[in-house]
Design a protein around this motif. Structure first.
Motif, mmCIF file in Angstrom:
data_model
loop_
_atom_site.group_PDB
_atom_site.id
_atom_site.type_symbol
_atom_site.label_atom_id
_atom_site.label_comp_id
_atom_site.label_asym_id
_atom_site.label_seq_id
_atom_site.Cartn_x
_atom_site.Cartn_y
_atom_site.Cartn_z
ATOM 1 N N ASN A 124 83.483 112.096 98.288
ATOM 2 C CA ASN A 124 84.338 111.655 99.393
ATOM 3 C C ASN A 124 85.726 112.289 99.308
ATOM 4 O OD1 ASN A 124 84.669 109.919 97.099
ATOM 5 N ND2 ASN A 124 85.800 108.493 98.372
ATOM 6 N N TYR A 132 88.050 116.062 106.843
ATOM 7 C CA TYR A 132 87.258 115.030 107.520
ATOM 8 C C TYR A 132 87.864 113.664 107.195
ATOM 9 C CZ TYR A 132 83.061 113.132 109.722
ATOM 10 O OH TYR A 132 82.181 112.504 110.577
ATOM 11 N N TYR A 135 87.353 108.563 108.468
ATOM 12 C CA TYR A 135 85.917 108.371 108.612
ATOM 13 C C TYR A 135 85.537 106.905 108.463
ATOM 14 C CZ TYR A 135 85.704 108.421 103.447
ATOM 15 O OH TYR A 135 85.887 108.160 102.124
ATOM 16 N N VAL A 138 80.610 108.151 104.967
ATOM 17 C CA VAL A 138 80.216 109.490 104.546
ATOM 18 C C VAL A 138 79.128 109.381 103.486
ATOM 19 C CG1 VAL A 138 82.380 110.684 105.098
ATOM 20 C CG2 VAL A 138 82.117 109.620 102.845
ATOM 21 N N TYR A 171 75.465 107.670 110.569
ATOM 22 C CA TYR A 171 76.009 109.016 110.622
ATOM 23 C C TYR A 171 75.814 109.644 111.997
ATOM 24 C CZ TYR A 171 75.807 108.391 105.573
ATOM 25 O OH TYR A 171 75.951 107.908 104.309
ATOM 26 N N GLY A 195 78.554 112.289 107.920
ATOM 27 C CA GLY A 195 79.734 111.483 108.215
ATOM 28 C C GLY A 195 79.727 110.933 109.617
#
Length: 199
Positions: A124, A132, A135, A138, A171, A195
């Motif tokens: 992560n 990214y 989120y 993930v 996801y 993700g």
């Protein structure tokens, strides 16, 4: 024959799940494999081929835990979209695995890892470091030694934790990277990063 291994791991902001059962990309139509040799030329896949294989798996109902009645059948689930940031983090990790000759969801802590300071990165952290952010959830699957997208998908789908990542409706996006290095233990390393962003 190369030994074949798989690993997966999933993180959520609310719930953290770690599944280790034994568990690997570029944009557009360019090749998704980095290679120092010509021994793995059949691993020449583009983004669309990787995405098609994942979404084909997600398009049907399947039981990721056939020996455990507590989980049940999942799917079909909506298709995933390619994400360049997830691809970048997957490429970083596949490169680290191949060049540091390690096999883990944790980075090697060497110069090939984002930390480069002896402290292994978590998946992560790599995903965040590649942009990214914000989120909701993930996850990561890794594999080593599989010679084709068909072979690696079959292995992941036969493993409950990896199958759950592939089939998760949490996801919405994915990035996949493959790196080969003949002198490494498994020769070929696959990383799948999943993700979804917070709405």
């Amino acid at each position: 024959m190369l030994n074949k291994f798989l690993k997966n791991k999933t993180y959520s902001l609310i719930l953290i799940i770690s599944l280790f059962s034994g568990c690997g990309g570029t944009s557009g139509n360019s090749t998704t494999v980095l290679s120092e040799t010509k021994d793995y030329t059949k691993i020449s896949l583009n983004q669309q081929e990787l995405l098609n294989a994942i979404n084909e798996a997600r398009s049907v109902q399947r039981d990721c835990y056939p020996d455990d009645s507590n989980y049940g059948v999942v799917g079909p689930v909506p298709p995933l979209y390619w994400n360049e940031e997830l691809y970048a983090s997957a490429l970083e990790h596949s490169t680290d695995l191949a060049y540091s000759n390690t096999f883990s969801h944790y980075g090697s802590g060497t110069d090939y890892d984002i930390t480069g300071n002896g402290s292994p990165s978590a998946f992560n952290e790599r995903i965040l470091a590649n942009g990214y952010g914000s989120y909701y959830s993930v996850g990561e699957n890794i594999a080593g030694g599989q010679q084709s997208i068909e072979e690696v998908m079959e292995a992941w789908l036969a493993s409950p934790g990896h199958c759950s990542n592939i089939m998760s409706d949490k996801y919405t996006e994915v990035g996949v990277a493959i790196v080969t290095r003949e002198e490494s233990t498994y020769g070929i390393y696959w990383t799948q990063n999943f993700g979804s962003k917070r709405q």
